[in-house]
Design a protein around this motif. Structure first.
Motif, mmCIF file in Angstrom:
data_model
loop_
_atom_site.group_PDB
_atom_site.id
_atom_site.type_symbol
_atom_site.label_atom_id
_atom_site.label_comp_id
_atom_site.label_asym_id
_atom_site.label_seq_id
_atom_site.Cartn_x
_atom_site.Cartn_y
_atom_site.Cartn_z
ATOM 1 N N THR A 1 0.911 -1.159 -0.042
ATOM 2 C CA THR A 1 -0.041 -0.009 -0.154
ATOM 3 C C THR A 1 0.752 1.412 0.091
ATOM 4 O OG1 THR A 1 -0.107 -0.119 2.463
ATOM 5 C CG2 THR A 1 -2.073 -1.014 1.043
ATOM 6 N N SER A 2 2.097 1.104 -0.068
ATOM 7 C CA SER A 2 3.047 2.381 -0.032
ATOM 8 C C SER A 2 4.311 1.909 -0.907
ATOM 9 C CB SER A 2 3.367 2.876 1.106
ATOM 10 O OG SER A 2 4.235 2.196 1.949
ATOM 11 N N ALA A 3 4.871 2.869 -1.476
ATOM 12 C CA ALA A 3 6.339 2.547 -2.258
ATOM 13 C C ALA A 3 7.366 2.515 -1.232
ATOM 14 C CB ALA A 3 6.763 3.878 -3.029
ATOM 15 N N THR A 4 7.107 2.925 0.166
ATOM 16 C CA THR A 4 7.965 2.842 1.209
ATOM 17 C C THR A 4 8.278 1.471 1.694
ATOM 18 O OG1 THR A 4 7.471 5.152 1.822
ATOM 19 C CG2 THR A 4 9.068 3.984 3.504
ATOM 20 N N GLN A 5 7.030 0.872 1.716
ATOM 21 C CA GLN A 5 7.074 -0.730 2.093
ATOM 22 C C GLN A 5 7.984 -1.447 1.181
ATOM 23 O OE1 GLN A 5 2.957 -1.686 1.772
ATOM 24 N NE2 GLN A 5 2.337 -0.263 3.611
ATOM 25 N N VAL A 6 7.700 -1.096 -0.252
ATOM 26 C CA VAL A 6 8.582 -1.980 -1.118
ATOM 27 C C VAL A 6 10.129 -1.728 -0.908
ATOM 28 C CG1 VAL A 6 9.116 -2.298 -3.638
ATOM 29 C CG2 VAL A 6 6.935 -1.649 -2.728
ATOM 30 N N ARG A 7 10.551 -0.461 -0.717
ATOM 31 C CA ARG A 7 11.997 -0.105 -0.714
ATOM 32 C C ARG A 7 12.533 -0.755 0.780
ATOM 33 N NH1 ARG A 7 10.054 4.800 -2.570
ATOM 34 N NH2 ARG A 7 9.754 5.810 -0.760
ATOM 35 N N ARG A 8 11.799 -0.587 1.768
ATOM 36 C CA ARG A 8 12.129 -1.300 3.075
ATOM 37 C C ARG A 8 12.308 -2.706 3.037
ATOM 38 N NH1 ARG A 8 14.221 -1.992 8.215
ATOM 39 N NH2 ARG A 8 12.906 -2.648 9.767
ATOM 40 N N LEU A 9 11.387 -3.415 2.364
ATOM 41 C CA LEU A 9 11.501 -4.929 2.134
ATOM 42 C C LEU A 9 12.818 -5.284 1.399
ATOM 43 C CD1 LEU A 9 9.987 -7.729 2.757
ATOM 44 C CD2 LEU A 9 8.970 -7.467 0.613
ATOM 45 N N LEU A 10 12.971 -4.517 0.336
ATOM 46 C CA LEU A 10 14.167 -4.789 -0.397
ATOM 47 C C LEU A 10 15.452 -4.285 0.112
ATOM 48 C CD1 LEU A 10 14.316 -5.923 -3.756
ATOM 49 C CD2 LEU A 10 12.073 -5.100 -2.800
ATOM 50 N N GLN A 11 15.362 -3.355 1.002
ATOM 51 C CA GLN A 11 16.445 -3.036 1.717
ATOM 52 C C GLN A 11 16.988 -4.041 2.615
ATOM 53 O OE1 GLN A 11 15.931 -0.334 4.935
ATOM 54 N NE2 GLN A 11 17.423 0.897 4.601
ATOM 55 N N ILE A 12 15.955 -4.715 3.298
ATOM 56 C CA ILE A 12 16.487 -5.850 4.201
ATOM 57 C C ILE A 12 16.751 -7.073 3.382
ATOM 58 C CG2 ILE A 12 15.536 -7.476 5.962
ATOM 59 C CD1 ILE A 12 16.066 -4.599 7.209
ATOM 60 N N ALA A 13 16.295 -7.109 2.651
ATOM 61 C CA ALA A 13 16.667 -8.567 1.589
ATOM 62 C C ALA A 13 18.175 -8.277 1.056
ATOM 63 C CB ALA A 13 15.775 -8.607 0.325
ATOM 64 N N LYS A 14 18.440 -7.238 0.822
ATOM 65 C CA LYS A 14 19.993 -6.953 0.172
ATOM 66 C C LYS A 14 20.965 -7.371 1.485
ATOM 67 C CE LYS A 14 18.689 -3.392 -3.161
ATOM 68 N NZ LYS A 14 18.811 -1.861 -3.399
ATOM 69 N N ARG A 15 20.713 -7.382 2.584
ATOM 70 C CA ARG A 15 21.659 -7.732 3.803
ATOM 71 C C ARG A 15 21.750 -9.141 3.891
ATOM 72 N NH1 ARG A 15 19.027 -3.552 8.287
ATOM 73 N NH2 ARG A 15 18.983 -1.876 6.989
ATOM 74 N N ARG A 16 20.785 -9.963 3.530
ATOM 75 C CA ARG A 16 20.686 -11.262 3.691
ATOM 76 C C ARG A 16 21.656 -12.173 2.785
ATOM 77 N NH1 ARG A 16 15.576 -13.495 5.931
ATOM 78 N NH2 ARG A 16 15.848 -15.172 4.275
ATOM 79 N N GLU A 17 22.021 -13.514 3.105
ATOM 80 C CA GLU A 17 22.976 -14.161 2.336
ATOM 81 C C GLU A 17 22.361 -14.422 0.915
ATOM 82 O OE1 GLU A 17 25.208 -18.449 2.842
ATOM 83 O OE2 GLU A 17 24.258 -17.594 4.709
ATOM 84 N N GLN A 18 21.287 -14.748 1.118
ATOM 85 C CA GLN A 18 20.564 -14.957 -0.511
ATOM 86 C C GLN A 18 20.332 -13.812 -1.243
ATOM 87 O OE1 GLN A 18 19.178 -15.723 2.699
ATOM 88 N NE2 GLN A 18 17.731 -17.369 2.494
ATOM 89 N N GLY A 19 20.509 -12.725 -0.761
ATOM 90 C CA GLY A 19 20.426 -11.313 -1.258
ATOM 91 C C GLY A 19 19.227 -11.004 -2.188
ATOM 92 N N GLU A 20 18.981 -9.938 -2.669
ATOM 93 C CA GLU A 20 17.851 -9.375 -3.403
ATOM 94 C C GLU A 20 17.063 -10.341 -4.321
ATOM 95 O OE1 GLU A 20 16.470 -5.441 -5.839
ATOM 96 O OE2 GLU A 20 18.413 -5.551 -4.977
ATOM 97 N N ALA A 21 18.023 -11.012 -5.209
ATOM 98 C CA ALA A 21 17.546 -11.817 -6.163
ATOM 99 C C ALA A 21 16.679 -12.960 -5.664
ATOM 100 C CB ALA A 21 18.636 -12.482 -6.848
ATOM 101 N N ALA A 22 16.989 -13.492 -4.601
ATOM 102 C CA ALA A 22 16.062 -14.522 -4.026
ATOM 103 C C ALA A 22 14.667 -14.045 -3.822
ATOM 104 C CB ALA A 22 16.620 -15.045 -2.807
ATOM 105 N N LEU A 23 14.513 -12.695 -3.060
ATOM 106 C CA LEU A 23 13.368 -12.161 -2.807
ATOM 107 C C LEU A 23 12.682 -12.012 -3.891
ATOM 108 C CD1 LEU A 23 11.395 -11.175 -0.982
ATOM 109 C CD2 LEU A 23 12.575 -8.634 -1.082
ATOM 110 N N LEU A 24 13.451 -11.400 -5.120
ATOM 111 C CA LEU A 24 12.688 -11.039 -6.278
ATOM 112 C C LEU A 24 12.118 -12.191 -7.251
ATOM 113 C CD1 LEU A 24 14.950 -8.230 -7.791
ATOM 114 C CD2 LEU A 24 12.899 -8.101 -6.714
#
Length: 278
Positions: free
Chosen positions: A205-228
């Motif tokens: 429901t907001s663009a900020t939610q999207v950015r926050r989720l991707l921000q945390i995903a980038k820190r993980r071992e699997q990375g952003e690609a796994a979330l996408l």
């Protein structure tokens, strides 16, 4: 009850909403859905109210030639601040608003205006910054004093630079800020649920939610690609074009979005249409 009464029975939907989380969840639960609540961001008043109050006093004493309201949240925060300040500030602010031509980016600032008996004079051709710019392109803005209520603390250089380039004097105000609403561990848990395909859909429901989720995903071992990749295996819902554009910019396909009215109820209807039992 029949499948018509509970069209989302057996469906699990992730909700990163914060401010109206319970309302959104209840609408889905009443239709049979199981919801995964994970508020990703919270909205708070600007930490220093002085610049906001100064902007409001300027609007009252020297009304702008035009006012651009980008969000309903911003107007509501200013009205609440004026009420807390006491005296006649809120009444004076509303009276001054009435006399200023008002352009709203979308339906939410229009709804906030109606709550105090006012209405927008113009609505952007699309509920985006580009929509606001397109609406104003054919108008003479040279010499005008234009007030702009910003979206969070985003300075919106695209809009401000357009207005300044057209010869306007621009005065901006940021009545609220976004802040993280949950610990990173809870966001990690949401990402784990997405990776395991434990939900059928996620509704942003907001663009900020999207950015926050991707921000945390980038820190993980699997990375952003796994979330996408995980988001590609479920239905991704967006409440409106701003959110849809943010998702698309991140490489996420948007599967459903209300056609014209960008609110939660129409979003729920779209979720029922796409995920509902047949």
């Amino acid at each position: 009850m029949t499948s018509e009464d509970l069209p989302l029975a057996g469906r699990r939907i992730a909700l990163p909403e914060s401010r109206e989380l319970d309302l959104f969840a209840d609408m889905l639960i009443k239709r049979g859905a199981d919801v995964l609540r994970c508020p990703l961001v919270a909205i708070h008043d600007a930490p220093d109210p002085a610049p906001v109050l100064a902007w409001m006093h300027t609007l009252i004493s020297q009304p702008f030639d035009r006012l651009i309201l980008l969000t309903g949240e911003g107007l509501r925060r200013m009205l609440a601040l004026a009420e807390r300040e006491g005296g006649s500030l809120q009444a004076d602010f509303i009276a001054a608003l009435e006399g200023i031509p008002k352009l709203t980016r979308g339906p939410k600032p229009g709804a906030a205006l109606r709550k105090v008996g006012l209405k927008a004079d113009q609505v952007a051709v699309a509920p985006t910054t580009e929509g606001v710019i397109e609406t104003l392109k054919g108008e003479s803005l040279r010499g005008q004093r234009i007030g702009v209520q910003l979206y969070g603390t985003d300075p919106n250089r695209r809009l401000v630079d357009f207005l300044a380039g057209a010869g306007a004097e621009v005065s901006t105000v940021a009545p609220y800020i976004y802040a993280d609403d949950v610990e990173d561990a809870q966001v990690e848990a949401l990402i784990d649920a997405l990776l395991a395909t434990e939900v059928d859909a996620i509704a942003f429901t907001s663009a900020t939610q999207v950015r926050r989720l991707l921000q945390i995903a980038k820190r993980r071992e699997q990375g952003e690609a796994a979330l996408l990749s995980a988001l590609g295996r479920i239905k991704v819902a967006a409440v409106g074009p701003v959110v849809a554009d943010e998702l698309a910019a991140c490489g996420v396909q948007v599967d459903l979005m209300p056609e014209s009215s960008f609110f939660m109820k129409p979003l729920v209807r779209e979720l029922v249409k796409v995920l509902g039992t047949r």
